[in-house]
Design a protein around this motif. Structure first.
Motif, PDB file in Angstrom:
ATOM      1  N   GLU A  40      -3.315  10.459  -0.221  1.00 54.24           N
ATOM      2  CA  GLU A  40      -2.243  10.030   0.404  1.00 54.24           C
ATOM      3  C   GLU A  40      -0.768   9.983  -0.266  1.00 54.24           C
ATOM      4  OE1 GLU A  40      -4.750   7.024   3.420  1.00 54.24           O
ATOM      5  OE2 GLU A  40      -4.099   6.378   1.406  1.00 54.24           O
ATOM      6  N   THR A  45       1.727  10.127   2.974  1.00 52.33           N
ATOM      7  CA  THR A  45       1.356   9.588   4.463  1.00 52.33           C
ATOM      8  C   THR A  45       0.026   8.876   4.433  1.00 52.33           C
ATOM      9  OG1 THR A  45       1.488  10.059   6.924  1.00 52.33           O
ATOM     10  CG2 THR A  45       0.233  11.622   5.384  1.00 52.33           C
ATOM     11  N   ARG A  46      -0.211   7.940   5.221  1.00 52.53           N
ATOM     12  CA  ARG A  46      -1.369   7.376   5.285  1.00 52.53           C
ATOM     13  C   ARG A  46      -2.376   8.146   5.982  1.00 52.53           C
ATOM     14  NH1 ARG A  46      -3.530   2.840   3.592  1.00 52.53           N
ATOM     15  NH2 ARG A  46      -1.414   2.054   2.940  1.00 52.53           N
ATOM     16  N   ALA A  60      -2.272  11.464  11.680  1.00 51.17           N
ATOM     17  CA  ALA A  60      -2.190  12.600  10.522  1.00 51.17           C
ATOM     18  C   ALA A  60      -3.666  12.960   9.790  1.00 51.17           C
ATOM     19  CB  ALA A  60      -1.236  11.923   9.542  1.00 51.17           C
TER      20      ALA A  60
END
Length: 293
Positions: A40, A45-46, A60
């Protein structure tokens, strides 16, 4: 990027849990968690939403999972294509097998398989419970009885007779039941992995009936029940392959022989969701050549 990281992420999404994914991959939960945290960070991004109850992918994460699943499938196919082309299949093979069936029937065949395929690392887990193939990471399992999960491939190995047995001493002291209903008045040694609590499947004419019993002793281990039956502690319902030696030596005798349950299928089962590896393909071919009757 390390392919182990991608496999870890895919496993977490598939399993919905860091712990389950770690068991499937054979790594620690902390290692699995660190891989995803680093992933991540690298992507900025998570990918996963973590709660106390479950781990679910973010939007995502869903998109990333779809893409890497296709990539991993094609990579696995490439790897296995090379292995399959080899004259000597290699790699790990994990099997889940019933305890007494393996010790009484399968053991010499497993030894021969090892001789034929020395480059396959065989991991045989003896367990009478109905193993979850995905959760426990099995390539294939052997199951005795009617199959319930239609999402699995199955190869029938042979059929086994299931019979009632007791020691001559027990019969001398308590008499022999003449019909299934008489079992209610006898000391029954119950195998708890049977479907249906406190009932035994028996043949009555062309049908199978489920006779209610009151167990005097219960266990999930068939060998313990066999030993108790030999010791005169009651009547046991057992596969013929488990008690054949005792019957031949007169340590056990058949009870209600006209109600024995013949033709219980034994299958080699493997998942449709997993790629058939070279090692599994070799074992499937080997199993097809076995004469177990």
């Amino acid at each position: 990027m390390d392919i182990k990281v991608l496999r870890s992420f895919a496993a977490i999404v598939d399993e919905g849990s860091f712990a389950a994914a770690a068991r499937r991959l054979g790594i620690s939960k902390s290692t699995c968690s660190k891989m995803i945290a680093d992933l991540e960070t690298d992507l900025g991004t998570r990918l996963l939403t973590r709660t106390t109850r479950a781990v679910t992918p973010t939007a995502a994460g869903h998109a990333f999972h779809a893409q890497i699943t296709d990539i991993l499938t094609r990579l696995d196919a490439a790897f296995e294509g090379v292995r399959a082309a080899s004259a000597r299949p290699s790699g790990p093979l994990k099997l889940g097998v019933p305890v007494q069936y393996t010790l009484k029937v399968l053991q010499p065949h497993l030894m021969r398989f090892m001789e034929e395929y020395p480059d396959i690392q065989l991991d045989v887990v003896l367990d009478d419970s109905r193993s979850d193939m995905t959760r426990d990471g099995f390539d294939a399992v052997i199951r005795i009885g009617t199959l319930e999960d239609s999402s699995l491939h199955a190869r029938r190995l042979h059929d086994a007779n299931i019979m009632l047995v007791a020691s001559p001493d027990y019969i001398a002291r308590h008499g022999s039941p003449q019909r299934p209903a008489d079992l209610r008045d006898h000391q029954c040694l119950h195998y708890t992995n049977l479907r249906g609590p406190g009932t035994w499947p028996l043949r009555q004419g062309s049908e199978v009936i489920y006779q209610k019993i009151t167990p005097a002793f219960s266990s999930n281990n068939g060998e313990l029940l066999r030993a108790l039956a030999v010791g005169g502690k009651g009547i046991a319902l057992a596969p013929e392959f488990q008690v054949a030696d005792d019957l031949a030596q007169g340590l056990l005798v058949p009870v209600l022989p006209g109600h024995a349950l013949p033709g219980v299928p034994i299958h080699l089962v493997y998942s449709t969701r997993k790629l058939v590896t070279a090692s599994l393909a070799a074992f499937l071919d080997f199993a097809a050549r076995l004469d177990l009757d």
